[in-house]
Write a protein that holds these residues in place. Sequence first.
Motif, PDB file in Angstrom:
ATOM      1  N   TYR A 254       0.835  -1.184   0.000  1.00 53.54           N
ATOM      2  CA  TYR A 254       0.000   0.000   0.000  1.00 53.54           C
ATOM      3  C   TYR A 254       0.883   1.252   0.000  1.00 53.54           C
ATOM      4  N   GLN A 255       0.379   2.312  -0.618  1.00 59.61           N
ATOM      5  CA  GLN A 255       1.034   3.620  -0.581  1.00 59.61           C
ATOM      6  C   GLN A 255       0.161   4.557   0.251  1.00 59.61           C
ATOM      7  N   GLN A 256       0.768   5.209   1.242  1.00 60.30           N
ATOM      8  CA  GLN A 256       0.013   6.145   2.067  1.00 60.30           C
ATOM      9  C   GLN A 256       0.657   7.524   1.976  1.00 60.30           C
ATOM     10  N   VAL A 257       0.000   8.398   1.267  1.00 60.35           N
ATOM     11  CA  VAL A 257       0.430   9.782   1.175  1.00 60.35           C
ATOM     12  C   VAL A 257       0.003  10.495   2.449  1.00 60.35           C
ATOM     13  N   LEU A 258       0.796  11.449   2.891  1.00 60.66           N
ATOM     14  CA  LEU A 258       0.530  12.153   4.144  1.00 60.66           C
ATOM     15  C   LEU A 258      -0.897  12.689   4.199  1.00 60.66           C
TER      16      LEU A 258
ATOM     17  N   LEU B 269       4.576   6.999   2.541  1.00 60.26           N
ATOM     18  CA  LEU B 269       4.862   5.850   3.398  1.00 60.26           C
ATOM     19  C   LEU B 269       4.378   4.608   2.657  1.00 60.26           C
ATOM     20  N   TYR B 270       5.270   3.664   2.446  1.00 62.89           N
ATOM     21  CA  TYR B 270       4.901   2.434   1.753  1.00 62.89           C
ATOM     22  C   TYR B 270       4.736   1.330   2.790  1.00 62.89           C
ATOM     23  N   LEU B 271       3.540   0.787   2.810  1.00 61.67           N
ATOM     24  CA  LEU B 271       3.168  -0.205   3.813  1.00 61.67           C
ATOM     25  C   LEU B 271       3.052  -1.588   3.194  1.00 61.67           C
TER      26      LEU B 271
END
Lengths: 113, 113
Positions: free
Chosen positions: B35-39, B88-90
Amino acid sequence: QQQVKQSPQSLIVQKGGIPIINCAYENTAFDYFPWYQQFPGKGPALLIAIRPDVSEKKEGRFTISFNKSAKQFSLHIMDSQPGDSATYFCAASGYSGNTPLVFGKGTRLSVIA
Amino acid sequence: DAGVTQSPTHLIKTRGQHVTLRCSPISGHKSVSWYQQVLGQGPQFIFQYYEKEERGRGNFPDRFSARQFPNYSSELNVNALLLGDSALYLCASSLEVRGGGYTFGSGTRLTVV
């Protein structure tokens, strides 16, 4: 296209209050609805999850209410504490694995003493 | 028991470079998702792998690729980095594709300058 819509974006409650976070989904293939809690610098942690065969599920101070006909579900946090201050995400997926886990945009909760 | 392990924890890259992120799932878990989590946003699904095969792909460009190894660990590769890839790459692991129960790692914070 946002598949899971979450509100509110932020929430401030007094200690002992009951914050409520709401989510709505569109894809009828979803049949697994988890809630995640995320602290700064950490990955999301599973809090509680529900499937459509029940309308409510409780685990400790956390309760999910589920309305299948309205395609909505919500998280209630009983007796909220300052340590509950975090970002909360609702999510949805296909339990059989046919649909990946998709997240709402998150709710930043602040519990003030 | 070790949870989901991601490396590195932080990374700074220059535009146009390539990056490889690594994930070790919980022992016994056969499925890994990225998953990619942008701020300020919820995690966005990139890939899911199960038993070394791709089982799902999100709406990301072909610059993003991944693979899963026989020991169920996984790599996410991103080519030709753009400033917008900063996030943030989860990594999340689960026993199988079905059933939910995703456990997330703490993520890799990628900054592209």
